[in-house]
Design a protein around this motif. Structure first.
Motif, mmCIF file in Angstrom:
data_model
loop_
_atom_site.group_PDB
_atom_site.id
_atom_site.type_symbol
_atom_site.label_atom_id
_atom_site.label_comp_id
_atom_site.label_asym_id
_atom_site.label_seq_id
_atom_site.Cartn_x
_atom_site.Cartn_y
_atom_site.Cartn_z
ATOM 1 N N LEU A 134 -33.912 -67.583 29.638
ATOM 2 C CA LEU A 134 -34.017 -67.781 31.021
ATOM 3 C C LEU A 134 -34.390 -66.603 31.922
ATOM 4 O O LEU A 134 -33.403 -65.882 31.937
ATOM 5 N N ILE A 135 -35.429 -66.597 32.474
ATOM 6 C CA ILE A 135 -35.827 -65.536 33.360
ATOM 7 C C ILE A 135 -36.282 -66.039 34.706
ATOM 8 O O ILE A 135 -37.101 -66.944 34.972
ATOM 9 N N GLY A 136 -35.767 -65.700 35.718
ATOM 10 C CA GLY A 136 -35.971 -66.077 37.192
ATOM 11 C C GLY A 136 -37.147 -65.717 37.826
ATOM 12 O O GLY A 136 -37.936 -64.850 37.331
ATOM 13 N N PRO A 137 -37.315 -65.785 38.866
ATOM 14 C CA PRO A 137 -38.634 -65.615 39.805
ATOM 15 C C PRO A 137 -38.208 -64.281 40.582
ATOM 16 O O PRO A 137 -37.329 -63.588 40.184
ATOM 17 N N GLU A 138 -39.454 -63.660 41.029
ATOM 18 C CA GLU A 138 -39.272 -62.340 41.867
ATOM 19 C C GLU A 138 -38.311 -62.060 42.621
ATOM 20 O O GLU A 138 -37.672 -61.069 42.708
ATOM 21 N N GLY A 139 -37.594 -63.338 43.394
ATOM 22 C CA GLY A 139 -36.409 -62.973 44.055
ATOM 23 C C GLY A 139 -35.040 -63.111 43.517
ATOM 24 O O GLY A 139 -34.131 -63.243 44.223
ATOM 25 N N GLY A 140 -35.292 -63.507 42.073
ATOM 26 C CA GLY A 140 -33.986 -63.782 41.296
ATOM 27 C C GLY A 140 -33.617 -65.090 41.289
ATOM 28 O O GLY A 140 -33.944 -66.097 42.214
ATOM 29 N N LEU A 141 -32.376 -65.564 40.533
ATOM 30 C CA LEU A 141 -31.890 -66.843 40.451
ATOM 31 C C LEU A 141 -30.958 -66.796 41.564
ATOM 32 O O LEU A 141 -30.540 -65.734 41.769
ATOM 33 N N ALA A 142 -30.952 -68.014 42.126
ATOM 34 C CA ALA A 142 -29.561 -68.224 43.206
ATOM 35 C C ALA A 142 -28.309 -68.156 42.458
ATOM 36 O O ALA A 142 -28.220 -68.626 41.101
ATOM 37 N N GLU A 143 -27.230 -67.761 43.161
ATOM 38 C CA GLU A 143 -26.164 -67.886 42.466
ATOM 39 C C GLU A 143 -25.663 -68.897 41.843
ATOM 40 O O GLU A 143 -24.968 -69.124 40.856
ATOM 41 N N ALA A 144 -25.979 -70.146 42.595
ATOM 42 C CA ALA A 144 -25.737 -71.546 41.991
ATOM 43 C C ALA A 144 -26.485 -71.699 40.887
ATOM 44 O O ALA A 144 -25.795 -72.308 39.948
ATOM 45 N N GLU A 145 -27.649 -71.423 40.678
ATOM 46 C CA GLU A 145 -28.450 -71.437 39.404
ATOM 47 C C GLU A 145 -28.004 -70.864 38.224
ATOM 48 O O GLU A 145 -27.850 -71.079 36.910
ATOM 49 N N VAL A 146 -27.471 -69.434 38.550
ATOM 50 C CA VAL A 146 -26.715 -68.760 37.443
ATOM 51 C C VAL A 146 -25.420 -69.444 36.933
ATOM 52 O O VAL A 146 -25.295 -69.274 35.720
ATOM 53 N N ALA A 147 -24.956 -69.945 37.769
ATOM 54 C CA ALA A 147 -23.551 -70.613 37.538
ATOM 55 C C ALA A 147 -23.897 -71.884 36.743
ATOM 56 O O ALA A 147 -23.061 -72.140 35.676
ATOM 57 N N ALA A 148 -24.978 -72.458 37.017
ATOM 58 C CA ALA A 148 -25.444 -73.672 36.258
ATOM 59 C C ALA A 148 -25.730 -73.405 34.781
ATOM 60 O O ALA A 148 -25.619 -74.017 33.800
ATOM 61 N N ALA A 149 -26.316 -72.109 34.776
ATOM 62 C CA ALA A 149 -26.789 -71.784 33.414
ATOM 63 C C ALA A 149 -25.553 -71.298 32.731
ATOM 64 O O ALA A 149 -25.497 -71.424 31.486
ATOM 65 N N ARG A 150 -24.626 -70.647 33.364
ATOM 66 C CA ARG A 150 -23.561 -70.349 32.489
ATOM 67 C C ARG A 150 -22.627 -71.438 31.963
ATOM 68 O O ARG A 150 -22.226 -71.512 30.799
ATOM 69 N N GLU A 151 -22.720 -72.546 32.892
ATOM 70 C CA GLU A 151 -21.913 -73.804 32.411
ATOM 71 C C GLU A 151 -22.633 -74.522 31.237
ATOM 72 O O GLU A 151 -22.029 -75.039 30.506
#
Length: 247
Positions: free
Chosen positions: A193-210
């Motif tokens: 998973l690779i995020g956009p230019e501004g990076g993944l939101a904290e909630a998106e990173v948390a969802a990926a970790r889950e």
């Protein structure tokens, strides 16, 4: 120095002795750009794994036909199957990410809508963009020698893509971590998973970790969204795939 025969993707049945009518784009390239005539050699591949040696039997402004002389199975596919979830970016950046990911052996690509991503596609625009991205993937295969064109799936929201993931190794790029490739053995599949230019939101990173994604750092420098897949896939192919000659 002998010129290498051009490789062309054709969605056709490749059979020895069969004739293949080249689609408009490749036909124009062969006849008008390369100026090849009857008797010239070509390499054809069907995008599903077959590669063929062929010779031109017709090369006019209206029609270009190649006759298949031999058929083999392509030998450039990586043993490591990586599904890339790439946040959609503007302009040529997404094209570059797809092109280089294909050259580095990716098995599938899903463009992703993310919170900080600034591209939203709907209706005909999404359909046209998806066809364009698939053509970029096919062109990359022509250049790099792959006979399998990896699918570029229709764009998804990140949450929907995460739900579908069942790969043994799941990784999310995250600069604020020291996470690395810790697996001892080669996984049978990887989700990256690779995020956009501004990076993944904290909630998106948390969802990926889950969803079972471990963090992966690519060092102290912040990479552009189109550069990150090049580096990450290179590391994965070296660690688990076919870039290490000693494996």
């Amino acid at each position: 120095m002998t010129r290498r025969s051009p490789r062309i993707h054709v969605a056709a049945d490749l059979r020895v002795g069969g004739d293949v009518v080249l689609p408009e784009g490749p036909a124009r390239h062969v006849a008008r750009v390369l100026r090849l005539g009857e008797g010239a050699a070509l390499r054809l591949f069907d995008g599903a794994g077959l590669e063929a040696s062929a010779v031109l039997v017709e090369a006019s402004r209206k029609r270009v036909v190649a006759r298949v002389e031999s058929v083999t199975t392509g030998a450039c596919e990586s043993p490591l199957r990586v599904h890339l979830g790439q946040a959609i970016s503007k302009g040529d950046r997404m094209d570059y990410a797809i092109q280089k990911a294909v050259e580095l052996g990716v098995a599938a690509i899903t463009p992703l809508y993310t919170e900080h991503g600034d591209v939203r596609l709907k209706g005909d625009r999404e359909t046209k963009k998806l066809a364009h991205w698939q053509a970029v993937a096919a062109s990359a295969c022509e250049q790099c020698g792959r006979a399998v064109v990896p699918p570029v799936h229709p764009p998804l929201g990140l949450a929907d893509w995460l739900v579908e993931r069942d790969e043994a190794l799941r990784l999310v790029l995250h600069p604020e971590t020291d996470g690395g490739l810790d697996s001892e053995s080669s996984p049978n599949g990887v989700a990256l998973l690779i995020g956009p230019e501004g990076g993944l939101a904290e909630a998106e990173v948390a969802a990926a970790r889950e969803a079972g994604f471990g963090p992966l750092s690519l060092g102290p420098r912040i990479l552009r969204t189109e550069t990150a897949p090049v580096v990450a896939l290179s590391l994965l192919q070296y660690r688990f795939g076919d870039l290490d000659e000693n494996r």
